[in-house]
Motif scaffolding. Structure first.
Motif, PDB file in Angstrom:
ATOM      1  N   ALA A   1      33.491 -52.984 -17.600  1.00  0.00           N
ATOM      2  CA  ALA A   1      34.655 -53.767 -18.027  1.00  0.00           C
ATOM      3  C   ALA A   1      35.101 -53.374 -19.429  1.00  0.00           C
ATOM      4  CB  ALA A   1      34.337 -55.259 -17.963  1.00  0.00           C
ATOM      5  N   PHE A   2      34.141 -53.099 -20.320  1.00  0.00           N
ATOM      6  CA  PHE A   2      34.499 -52.638 -21.664  1.00  0.00           C
ATOM      7  C   PHE A   2      35.235 -51.309 -21.615  1.00  0.00           C
ATOM      8  CE2 PHE A   2      30.643 -55.239 -22.882  1.00  0.00           C
ATOM      9  CZ  PHE A   2      31.361 -56.224 -23.534  1.00  0.00           C
ATOM     10  N   LYS A   3      34.751 -50.407 -20.776  1.00  0.00           N
ATOM     11  CA  LYS A   3      35.419 -49.110 -20.645  1.00  0.00           C
ATOM     12  C   LYS A   3      36.837 -49.296 -20.106  1.00  0.00           C
ATOM     13  CE  LYS A   3      33.967 -45.523 -21.019  1.00  0.00           C
ATOM     14  NZ  LYS A   3      34.076 -44.608 -22.182  1.00  0.00           N
TER      15      LYS A   3
ATOM     16  N   THR B   1      37.552 -47.105 -30.521  1.00  0.00           N
ATOM     17  CA  THR B   1      37.420 -48.557 -30.444  1.00  0.00           C
ATOM     18  C   THR B   1      36.122 -48.908 -29.726  1.00  0.00           C
ATOM     19  OG1 THR B   1      39.822 -48.791 -30.360  1.00  0.00           O
ATOM     20  CG2 THR B   1      38.528 -50.681 -29.652  1.00  0.00           C
ATOM     21  N   PHE B   2      35.362 -49.836 -30.325  1.00  0.00           N
ATOM     22  CA  PHE B   2      34.052 -50.206 -29.807  1.00  0.00           C
ATOM     23  C   PHE B   2      33.986 -51.716 -29.624  1.00  0.00           C
ATOM     24  CE2 PHE B   2      33.730 -46.199 -31.852  1.00  0.00           C
ATOM     25  CZ  PHE B   2      32.763 -45.491 -31.163  1.00  0.00           C
ATOM     26  N   ALA B   3      33.065 -52.146 -28.784  1.00  0.00           N
ATOM     27  CA  ALA B   3      32.789 -53.571 -28.626  1.00  0.00           C
ATOM     28  C   ALA B   3      31.310 -53.803 -28.832  1.00  0.00           C
ATOM     29  CB  ALA B   3      33.201 -54.052 -27.242  1.00  0.00           C
ATOM     30  N   TYR B   4      30.986 -54.975 -29.327  1.00  0.00           N
ATOM     31  CA  TYR B   4      29.594 -55.392 -29.466  1.00  0.00           C
ATOM     32  C   TYR B   4      29.338 -56.447 -28.389  1.00  0.00           C
ATOM     33  CZ  TYR B   4      25.226 -56.198 -32.108  1.00  0.00           C
ATOM     34  OH  TYR B   4      23.915 -56.274 -32.507  1.00  0.00           O
ATOM     35  N   GLN B   5      28.545 -56.070 -27.390  1.00  0.00           N
ATOM     36  CA  GLN B   5      28.111 -57.053 -26.389  1.00  0.00           C
ATOM     37  C   GLN B   5      27.002 -57.868 -27.042  1.00  0.00           C
ATOM     38  OE1 GLN B   5      25.998 -55.694 -22.801  1.00  0.00           O
ATOM     39  NE2 GLN B   5      27.361 -56.990 -21.603  1.00  0.00           N
ATOM     40  N   VAL B   6      27.367 -59.034 -27.561  1.00  0.00           N
ATOM     41  CA  VAL B   6      26.494 -59.736 -28.502  1.00  0.00           C
ATOM     42  C   VAL B   6      25.345 -60.443 -27.796  1.00  0.00           C
ATOM     43  CG1 VAL B   6      28.360 -60.005 -30.177  1.00  0.00           C
ATOM     44  CG2 VAL B   6      27.924 -61.820 -28.505  1.00  0.00           C
TER      45      VAL B   6
ATOM     46  N   MET C   1      36.715 -46.199 -37.330  1.00  0.00           N
ATOM     47  CA  MET C   1      36.529 -46.796 -36.007  1.00  0.00           C
ATOM     48  C   MET C   1      36.731 -48.289 -36.118  1.00  0.00           C
ATOM     49  SD  MET C   1      33.020 -44.761 -35.135  1.00  0.00           S
ATOM     50  CE  MET C   1      32.651 -44.549 -36.871  1.00  0.00           C
ATOM     51  N   LEU C   2      37.117 -48.890 -35.007  1.00  0.00           N
ATOM     52  CA  LEU C   2      37.301 -50.338 -34.955  1.00  0.00           C
ATOM     53  C   LEU C   2      36.282 -50.955 -33.999  1.00  0.00           C
ATOM     54  CD1 LEU C   2      41.192 -50.447 -34.582  1.00  0.00           C
ATOM     55  CD2 LEU C   2      39.885 -50.859 -36.678  1.00  0.00           C
ATOM     56  N   MET C   3      35.856 -52.162 -34.317  1.00  0.00           N
ATOM     57  CA  MET C   3      34.944 -52.874 -33.431  1.00  0.00           C
ATOM     58  C   MET C   3      35.487 -54.271 -33.144  1.00  0.00           C
ATOM     59  SD  MET C   3      31.102 -54.268 -33.882  1.00  0.00           S
ATOM     60  CE  MET C   3      30.386 -52.823 -34.635  1.00  0.00           C
ATOM     61  N   VAL C   4      35.288 -54.699 -31.906  1.00  0.00           N
ATOM     62  CA  VAL C   4      35.621 -56.061 -31.491  1.00  0.00           C
ATOM     63  C   VAL C   4      34.304 -56.776 -31.194  1.00  0.00           C
ATOM     64  CG1 VAL C   4      36.786 -57.488 -29.778  1.00  0.00           C
ATOM     65  CG2 VAL C   4      37.834 -55.337 -30.533  1.00  0.00           C
ATOM     66  N   LYS C   5      34.142 -57.976 -31.759  1.00  0.00           N
ATOM     67  CA  LYS C   5      32.896 -58.720 -31.595  1.00  0.00           C
ATOM     68  C   LYS C   5      33.219 -60.213 -31.547  1.00  0.00           C
ATOM     69  CE  LYS C   5      28.372 -59.465 -33.781  1.00  0.00           C
ATOM     70  NZ  LYS C   5      27.508 -59.183 -34.939  1.00  0.00           N
ATOM     71  N   PRO C   6      32.716 -60.928 -30.495  1.00  0.00           N
ATOM     72  CA  PRO C   6      31.975 -60.488 -29.313  1.00  0.00           C
ATOM     73  C   PRO C   6      32.797 -59.595 -28.393  1.00  0.00           C
ATOM     74  CG  PRO C   6      31.712 -62.860 -29.677  1.00  0.00           C
ATOM     75  CD  PRO C   6      32.824 -62.388 -30.564  1.00  0.00           C
ATOM     76  N   GLY C   7      32.198 -59.326 -27.196  1.00  0.00           N
ATOM     77  CA  GLY C   7      32.811 -58.372 -26.296  1.00  0.00           C
ATOM     78  C   GLY C   7      33.579 -58.981 -25.142  1.00  0.00           C
ATOM     79  N   LEU C   8      32.882 -59.432 -24.119  1.00  0.00           N
ATOM     80  CA  LEU C   8      33.548 -59.838 -22.878  1.00  0.00           C
ATOM     81  C   LEU C   8      34.611 -60.913 -23.042  1.00  0.00           C
ATOM     82  CD1 LEU C   8      30.739 -59.766 -20.157  1.00  0.00           C
ATOM     83  CD2 LEU C   8      32.709 -58.244 -20.374  1.00  0.00           C
ATOM     84  N   PRO C   9      34.433 -61.935 -23.905  1.00  0.00           N
ATOM     85  CA  PRO C   9      35.508 -62.924 -24.044  1.00  0.00           C
ATOM     86  C   PRO C   9      36.756 -62.371 -24.737  1.00  0.00           C
ATOM     87  CG  PRO C   9      33.402 -63.823 -24.771  1.00  0.00           C
ATOM     88  CD  PRO C   9      33.229 -62.347 -24.641  1.00  0.00           C
ATOM     89  N   TYR C  10      36.682 -61.128 -25.230  1.00  0.00           N
ATOM     90  CA  TYR C  10      37.769 -60.573 -26.038  1.00  0.00           C
ATOM     91  C   TYR C  10      38.263 -59.228 -25.504  1.00  0.00           C
ATOM     92  CZ  TYR C  10      36.287 -64.342 -29.023  1.00  0.00           C
ATOM     93  OH  TYR C  10      35.958 -65.595 -29.493  1.00  0.00           O
ATOM     94  N   LEU C  11      38.223 -59.052 -24.189  1.00  0.00           N
ATOM     95  CA  LEU C  11      38.713 -57.802 -23.606  1.00  0.00           C
ATOM     96  C   LEU C  11      40.197 -57.603 -23.890  1.00  0.00           C
ATOM     97  CD1 LEU C  11      36.936 -57.783 -20.123  1.00  0.00           C
ATOM     98  CD2 LEU C  11      36.252 -56.571 -22.197  1.00  0.00           C
ATOM     99  N   ASP C  12      40.943 -58.703 -24.000  1.00  0.00           N
ATOM    100  CA  ASP C  12      42.371 -58.577 -24.305  1.00  0.00           C
ATOM    101  C   ASP C  12      42.580 -57.982 -25.697  1.00  0.00           C
ATOM    102  OD1 ASP C  12      41.240 -61.050 -25.277  1.00  0.00           O
ATOM    103  OD2 ASP C  12      43.277 -61.690 -25.816  1.00  0.00           O
ATOM    104  N   ILE C  13      41.699 -58.314 -26.632  1.00  0.00           N
ATOM    105  CA  ILE C  13      41.812 -57.770 -27.991  1.00  0.00           C
ATOM    106  C   ILE C  13      41.504 -56.270 -27.985  1.00  0.00           C
ATOM    107  CG2 ILE C  13      41.013 -57.974 -30.370  1.00  0.00           C
ATOM    108  CD1 ILE C  13      42.476 -60.453 -29.335  1.00  0.00           C
TER     109      ILE C  13
END
Length: 342
Positions: free
Chosen positions: A319-321, A286-291, A262-274
């Protein structure tokens, strides 16, 4: 606007142009909006990060994160039971280790009976159906607050990776279902995968913090784990520059090649493009961490009456979804789960 559309609309009124294609038709009622909603948030999308402390029956509120607490293991077990009843699939645990147990190399992470491992055993014994995710990074265990071993002012990569891989095996042995290393050392995913497989933990998955950025949004988290004030310098020599998107894709590609599940993007909202790019490029979970900083901003603005906190919280998670996330690590998890159930 393409030439064909220009040709068909030339000289026509707005009513004539939109006849037969009024998009507002499906927005007119709650039932029709629900009928065509493209992305939905469910309790299955939630991972709840919790903070651990030593002792018994201890609950300490974190000043920078209103509503979030450090919990002793016995209380963490109770919260795991609560999470399971709410349908939350998994918890992610993060320790606040006593300063007397921290050193330059973070050696306490190699104690089979450290705070993280004791919590994993207790949670899995009481609530075997809930997933437990642990971080093999060294920052909660080091006296300097960095994610790796510090030698002559430098975070040494390979020695850190070896220690992280050993710690990952200990965490798996204690009951961790997923190892999620957040340290951003080169080669750590392959080393962890090899170590887990060699120890018979082939079924323990790896959630890679593949794109962890050097961000200003981590401050409250560092207060939560007790590294605020310890950190000298910054983490820019191993976290990704927040200006770099292509580099983030290369990091994710390398981690997948080394065995990440699995992949994670951290932080979350500033990196929706990633998030969107990784999902489109690799089609992997793919996961995000809402830090902590994201959480604290919503809480603070709501407390001041500047925003509707519940609506902002839900909007941020949807928005993450929409960006492509399969799941979200969020401190709002129990609150959202209760709202969704209601």
């Amino acid at each position: 606007m393409n030439r064909m559309f220009k040709a068909t609309t030339a000289g026509r009124s707005v009513d004539e142009i939109t006849e037969g294609r009024r998009l507002r038709r499906m927005r007119k009622a709650d039932w029709s909006r629900r009928l065509v909603q493209e992305n939905r948030l469910t309790v299955d999308d939630l991972i709840w990060p919790i903070f651990l402390i030593d002792g018994e029956n201890r609950r300490e509120e974190i000043a920078a994160m209103p509503g979030v607490f450090r919990l002793s293991v016995d209380l963490a077990v109770r919260e795991a039971e609560r999470a399971a009843k709410l349908g939350i699939p998994a918890l992610a645990t993060f320790p606040n280790v006593e300063l007397s147990l921290r050193d330059q190399t973070g050696s306490a992470i190699l104690d089979p009976d450290n705070l993280v491992n004791r919590a994993s055993r207790a949670i899995k014994a009481a609530v075997p159906e809930i997933g437990v995710i642990t971080d093999a990074a060294l920052d909660p265990f080091t006296s300097h607050g960095h994610d790796g071993i510090l030698r002559d002012g430098i975070i040494v990569n390979d020695e850190t990776v070896a220690q992280i891989a050993t710690a990952a095996v200990l965490q798996a042995d204690a009951g961790a279902d997923i190892i999620a290393p957040s340290d951003m050392m080169d080669g750590r995913i392959g080393a962890i995968r090899d170590a887990l497989d060699a120890a018979g933990f082939q079924d323990v998955a790896i959630m890679s913090y593949a794109t962890k950025f050097a961000s200003a949004f981590y401050g409250p988290y560092r207060e939560a784990i007790g590294t605020k004030g310890l950190l000298k310098g910054d983490k820019k020599t191993y976290y990704i520059d927040h200006a770099n998107a292509d580099e983030a894709v290369r990091e994710a590609e390398q981690d997948l090649a080394e065995g990440a599940d699995m992949l994670m993007v951290k932080p979350g909202l500033p990196y929706l493009d990633i998030i969107r790019r990784l999902k489109d490029e690799f089609a992997m979970p793919t996961f995000a961490y809402q830090v902590s900083g994201e959480y604290a901003m919503i809480r603070a603005a709501a407390a001041n009456g500047w925003i509707d906190g519940d609506k902002a919280m839900l909007e941020s998670l949807v928005a993450f979804k929409r960006a492509g996330c399969d799941g979200i690590l969020t401190y709002f998890a129990p609150q959202v789960a209760e709202m969704l159930r209601a």
